[in-house]
Write a protein that holds these residues in place. Sequence first.
Motif, PDB file in Angstrom:
ATOM      1  N   ALA A 101       4.000  -8.370  30.773  1.00  7.77           N
ATOM      2  CA  ALA A 101       4.234  -8.239  29.340  1.00  7.77           C
ATOM      3  C   ALA A 101       5.714  -8.496  29.121  1.00  7.77           C
ATOM      4  O   ALA A 101       6.555  -7.798  29.666  1.00  7.77           O
ATOM      5  CB  ALA A 101       3.869  -6.843  28.884  1.00  7.77           C
ATOM      6  N   VAL A 102       6.037  -9.543  28.384  1.00  9.53           N
ATOM      7  CA  VAL A 102       7.450  -9.875  28.189  1.00  9.53           C
ATOM      8  C   VAL A 102       8.143  -8.774  27.402  1.00  9.53           C
ATOM      9  O   VAL A 102       9.225  -8.327  27.725  1.00  9.53           O
ATOM     10  CB  VAL A 102       7.571 -11.215  27.421  1.00  9.53           C
ATOM     11  N   VAL A 103       7.459  -8.337  26.352  1.00  7.19           N
ATOM     12  CA  VAL A 103       8.013  -7.282  25.505  1.00  7.19           C
ATOM     13  C   VAL A 103       6.994  -6.146  25.457  1.00  7.19           C
ATOM     14  O   VAL A 103       5.798  -6.386  25.310  1.00  7.19           O
ATOM     15  CB  VAL A 103       8.290  -7.837  24.088  1.00  7.19           C
ATOM     16  N   HIS A 109      11.808 -13.173  32.493  1.00  2.00           N
ATOM     17  CA  HIS A 109      11.418 -14.276  31.614  1.00  2.00           C
ATOM     18  C   HIS A 109      12.655 -14.793  30.889  1.00  2.00           C
ATOM     19  O   HIS A 109      13.460 -13.996  30.418  1.00  2.00           O
ATOM     20  CB  HIS A 109      10.413 -13.806  30.558  1.00  2.00           C
ATOM     21  N   VAL A 110      12.762 -16.104  30.800  1.00  2.00           N
ATOM     22  CA  VAL A 110      13.897 -16.651  30.047  1.00  2.00           C
ATOM     23  C   VAL A 110      13.452 -16.979  28.620  1.00  2.00           C
ATOM     24  O   VAL A 110      12.269 -17.101  28.335  1.00  2.00           O
ATOM     25  CB  VAL A 110      14.492 -17.922  30.708  1.00  2.00           C
ATOM     26  N   GLY A 111      14.425 -17.085  27.755  1.00  3.87           N
ATOM     27  CA  GLY A 111      14.125 -17.549  26.403  1.00  3.87           C
ATOM     28  C   GLY A 111      13.517 -16.502  25.485  1.00  3.87           C
ATOM     29  O   GLY A 111      13.022 -16.836  24.414  1.00  3.87           O
ATOM     30  N   ILE A 140      17.181  -5.351  29.297  1.00  2.00           N
ATOM     31  CA  ILE A 140      15.766  -5.209  28.901  1.00  2.00           C
ATOM     32  C   ILE A 140      15.603  -5.007  27.400  1.00  2.00           C
ATOM     33  O   ILE A 140      14.610  -4.452  26.936  1.00  2.00           O
ATOM     34  CB  ILE A 140      15.097  -4.056  29.664  1.00  2.00           C
ATOM     35  N   LYS A 141      16.604  -5.433  26.607  1.00  4.92           N
ATOM     36  CA  LYS A 141      16.514  -5.202  25.169  1.00  4.92           C
ATOM     37  C   LYS A 141      17.333  -6.235  24.413  1.00  4.92           C
ATOM     38  O   LYS A 141      18.387  -6.667  24.873  1.00  4.92           O
ATOM     39  CB  LYS A 141      17.085  -3.807  24.893  1.00  4.92           C
ATOM     40  N   THR A 142      16.833  -6.688  23.267  1.00  2.00           N
ATOM     41  CA  THR A 142      17.651  -7.465  22.346  1.00  2.00           C
ATOM     42  C   THR A 142      17.531  -6.822  20.973  1.00  2.00           C
ATOM     43  O   THR A 142      16.416  -6.563  20.502  1.00  2.00           O
ATOM     44  CB  THR A 142      17.173  -8.936  22.260  1.00  2.00           C
ATOM     45  N   SER A 143      18.670  -6.518  20.370  1.00  2.00           N
ATOM     46  CA  SER A 143      18.670  -5.902  19.041  1.00  2.00           C
ATOM     47  C   SER A 143      19.323  -6.828  18.049  1.00  2.00           C
ATOM     48  O   SER A 143      20.305  -7.503  18.373  1.00  2.00           O
ATOM     49  CB  SER A 143      19.481  -4.605  19.037  1.00  2.00           C
ATOM     50  N   VAL A 144      18.793  -6.835  16.830  1.00  2.00           N
ATOM     51  CA  VAL A 144      19.461  -7.569  15.756  1.00  2.00           C
ATOM     52  C   VAL A 144      19.674  -6.624  14.583  1.00  2.00           C
ATOM     53  O   VAL A 144      18.885  -5.703  14.351  1.00  2.00           O
ATOM     54  CB  VAL A 144      18.639  -8.788  15.277  1.00  2.00           C
ATOM     55  N   VAL A 145      20.763  -6.880  13.876  1.00  2.00           N
ATOM     56  CA  VAL A 145      21.024  -6.165  12.634  1.00  2.00           C
ATOM     57  C   VAL A 145      20.657  -7.119  11.505  1.00  2.00           C
ATOM     58  O   VAL A 145      21.103  -8.270  11.490  1.00  2.00           O
ATOM     59  CB  VAL A 145      22.506  -5.751  12.544  1.00  2.00           C
ATOM     60  N   ILE A 146      19.794  -6.651  10.593  1.00  2.00           N
ATOM     61  CA  ILE A 146      19.362  -7.484   9.464  1.00  2.00           C
ATOM     62  C   ILE A 146      19.391  -6.649   8.177  1.00  2.00           C
ATOM     63  O   ILE A 146      19.581  -5.429   8.236  1.00  2.00           O
ATOM     64  CB  ILE A 146      17.926  -8.043   9.679  1.00  2.00           C
ATOM     65  N   ASP A 147      19.174  -7.305   7.056  1.00  2.00           N
ATOM     66  CA  ASP A 147      19.067  -6.614   5.774  1.00  2.00           C
ATOM     67  C   ASP A 147      17.880  -5.653   5.822  1.00  2.00           C
ATOM     68  O   ASP A 147      16.791  -6.034   6.245  1.00  2.00           O
ATOM     69  CB  ASP A 147      18.851  -7.670   4.677  1.00  2.00           C
ATOM     70  N   GLU A 148      18.101  -4.453   5.352  1.00  2.00           N
ATOM     71  CA  GLU A 148      17.058  -3.428   5.473  1.00  2.00           C
ATOM     72  C   GLU A 148      15.773  -3.806   4.733  1.00  2.00           C
ATOM     73  O   GLU A 148      14.681  -3.396   5.116  1.00  2.00           O
ATOM     74  CB  GLU A 148      17.644  -2.085   5.016  1.00  2.00           C
ATOM     75  N   LYS A 149      15.886  -4.637   3.710  1.00  2.00           N
ATOM     76  CA  LYS A 149      14.660  -4.942   2.962  1.00  2.00           C
ATOM     77  C   LYS A 149      13.684  -5.817   3.767  1.00  2.00           C
ATOM     78  O   LYS A 149      12.516  -5.915   3.416  1.00  2.00           O
ATOM     79  CB  LYS A 149      14.979  -5.546   1.588  1.00  2.00           C
ATOM     80  N   TYR A 150      14.148  -6.400   4.855  1.00  2.00           N
ATOM     81  CA  TYR A 150      13.257  -7.210   5.688  1.00  2.00           C
ATOM     82  C   TYR A 150      12.729  -6.470   6.913  1.00  2.00           C
ATOM     83  O   TYR A 150      12.095  -7.065   7.780  1.00  2.00           O
ATOM     84  CB  TYR A 150      13.977  -8.476   6.163  1.00  2.00           C
ATOM     85  N   MET A 151      13.014  -5.184   6.986  1.00  2.00           N
ATOM     86  CA  MET A 151      12.676  -4.473   8.217  1.00  2.00           C
ATOM     87  C   MET A 151      11.187  -4.575   8.572  1.00  2.00           C
ATOM     88  O   MET A 151      10.829  -4.956   9.688  1.00  2.00           O
ATOM     89  CB  MET A 151      13.087  -3.008   8.125  1.00  2.00           C
ATOM     90  N   GLU A 152      10.330  -4.227   7.637  1.00  2.00           N
ATOM     91  CA  GLU A 152       8.897  -4.208   7.959  1.00  2.00           C
ATOM     92  C   GLU A 152       8.373  -5.604   8.265  1.00  2.00           C
ATOM     93  O   GLU A 152       7.588  -5.792   9.195  1.00  2.00           O
ATOM     94  CB  GLU A 152       8.121  -3.550   6.823  1.00  2.00           C
ATOM     95  N   LEU A 153       8.855  -6.571   7.507  1.00  2.00           N
ATOM     96  CA  LEU A 153       8.465  -7.964   7.749  1.00  2.00           C
ATOM     97  C   LEU A 153       8.858  -8.381   9.172  1.00  2.00           C
ATOM     98  O   LEU A 153       8.072  -8.982   9.911  1.00  2.00           O
ATOM     99  CB  LEU A 153       9.157  -8.861   6.707  1.00  2.00           C
ATOM    100  N   ALA A 154      10.071  -8.041   9.559  1.00  2.00           N
ATOM    101  CA  ALA A 154      10.567  -8.411  10.888  1.00  2.00           C
ATOM    102  C   ALA A 154       9.746  -7.747  11.986  1.00  2.00           C
ATOM    103  O   ALA A 154       9.334  -8.390  12.956  1.00  2.00           O
ATOM    104  CB  ALA A 154      12.048  -8.023  11.026  1.00  2.00           C
ATOM    105  N   VAL A 155       9.481  -6.470  11.820  1.00  2.45           N
ATOM    106  CA  VAL A 155       8.754  -5.738  12.860  1.00  2.45           C
ATOM    107  C   VAL A 155       7.343  -6.306  13.015  1.00  2.45           C
ATOM    108  O   VAL A 155       6.866  -6.544  14.126  1.00  2.45           O
ATOM    109  CB  VAL A 155       8.720  -4.218  12.542  1.00  2.45           C
ATOM    110  N   ARG A 156       6.686  -6.583  11.884  1.00  2.00           N
ATOM    111  CA  ARG A 156       5.327  -7.133  11.950  1.00  2.00           C
ATOM    112  C   ARG A 156       5.321  -8.525  12.601  1.00  2.00           C
ATOM    113  O   ARG A 156       4.474  -8.826  13.438  1.00  2.00           O
ATOM    114  CB  ARG A 156       4.721  -7.245  10.552  1.00  2.00           C
ATOM    115  N   ALA A 157       6.284  -9.341  12.196  1.00  2.00           N
ATOM    116  CA  ALA A 157       6.322 -10.704  12.739  1.00  2.00           C
ATOM    117  C   ALA A 157       6.576 -10.675  14.247  1.00  2.00           C
ATOM    118  O   ALA A 157       5.938 -11.407  15.013  1.00  2.00           O
ATOM    119  CB  ALA A 157       7.405 -11.512  12.025  1.00  2.00           C
ATOM    120  N   LEU A 158       7.471  -9.833  14.678  1.00  3.50           N
ATOM    121  CA  LEU A 158       7.796  -9.755  16.115  1.00  3.50           C
ATOM    122  C   LEU A 158       6.623  -9.175  16.906  1.00  3.50           C
ATOM    123  O   LEU A 158       6.347  -9.583  18.033  1.00  3.50           O
ATOM    124  CB  LEU A 158       9.063  -8.927  16.332  1.00  3.50           C
ATOM    125  N   HIS A 159       5.948  -8.219  16.314  1.00  2.14           N
ATOM    126  CA  HIS A 159       4.798  -7.610  16.981  1.00  2.14           C
ATOM    127  C   HIS A 159       3.749  -8.684  17.270  1.00  2.14           C
ATOM    128  O   HIS A 159       3.149  -8.722  18.342  1.00  2.14           O
ATOM    129  CB  HIS A 159       4.224  -6.509  16.080  1.00  2.14           C
TER     130      HIS A 159
END
Length: 426
Positions: free
Chosen positions: A264-266, A367-369, A393-412
Amino acid sequence: MALIVHKYGGTSMGSTERIRNVARRVAKWHKAGHQMVVVPSAMSGETNRLLGLAKELAPAKPGKAHGRELDMLASTGEQASSALLAIALQAEGMDAVSYAGWQVPIKTNDAYTKARIESIDDARVRADLEAGKVVIVTGFQGIDGDGNITTLGRGGSDTSAVAVAAALKAAECLIYTDVDGVYTTDPRVVPEARRLLRVSFEEMLEMASMGSKVLQIRSVEFAGKYQVPLRVLSSFTPWDIDLAEEAASGTLITFEEDEQMEQAVVSGIAFNRDEAKVSVLGVPDKPGIAAQILGAVADANIEVDVIIQNLSKDGKTDFSFTVHRNDYQKTLDLLKAQVVPALGAADVVGDNRICKVSIVGIGMRSHVGVASRMFRCLSNEGINIQMISTSEIKTSVVIDEKYMELAVRALHREFDLDRTADTISA
Ligand code: ASP
Ligand code: MG
């Protein structure tokens, strides 16, 4: 037969009826031949109630004298729930005894309201176990070098349980709680989130520090240091469910990383809205500026998380970092008053409507990439990345808070967490 530690949270201990269920569950484990140590939290709401009473009499005051009394007060919640559990076990015909932290003793430093455990004497508990008793040890508390009662910080019973398990070299520490395990992400944000059967200790540590609230982070650090196998599981199953089934339920936090886990990559997506971004603009780019800016912030006891410095242009650069949202205004004020004039910087600006989203997984090592896949996924959603930080073992990004749920769903979705082999649906 093994030595097992059970930890029950406040909800599990929330009424006499629930305490009776805990007693029956513990009795079932004992009757199956295990030596049992139980670490309970206070009954739900009790710690808040006690600290609320203190607040009615006096506002929270920094300093040892006030802190000492808060600990004297708050520790009674666990003393009561532990005695009640011992009484309930005795009512089930078990031989049971409860101990307050000072009776074991669990020795801590004297940092009241957030003390750290220094040592645990296992002799008394061990003697009772040998005599066939179930031993109950209060969570959340200890005693300092001068004999004062201390507490370990909110949620500290997790740490007590892990520390007791470490001291006794327990085979496993089971944390019974009101969620049934560790999820790929918060199911309230992503309904497709799945429970992980296993997660590596390092991943759990990243997830706990990244905003997953399942375990107090210090308990995970403790488990890592002493290699205590931990399992997070539900206390809402019927107490008489099959023991083997119960013992395999929830999520195991493990030190043994197998191939499947690395495939599992993530493993999970964590997020939080606890941070704010601060930028010092037009700083002369010369040696020592980072030390000067962050030194002033550290002197004010403010913790810094993600840091970036831009490429300099005409000998000037911009320097940005994140702090806890509660420290946002304080940080801005401090930079304006001290750092800008001292450095000859142009200005200080900030944004407290940001969030941090992180992907976590030991598979990232092999895993690369992975990071670029994350960035592409966010860009496909039109989400702008403001800051990036990475570890092995982690990559974090800081984004506008209004996109939080969108980002989490898309990454999931992007990392196939909706349907990973090593998970089962909730
Ligand atoms: N009773 C304490 C609290 O509410 C400790 C715990 O439950 O872990 O923070
Ligand atoms: Mg808790």
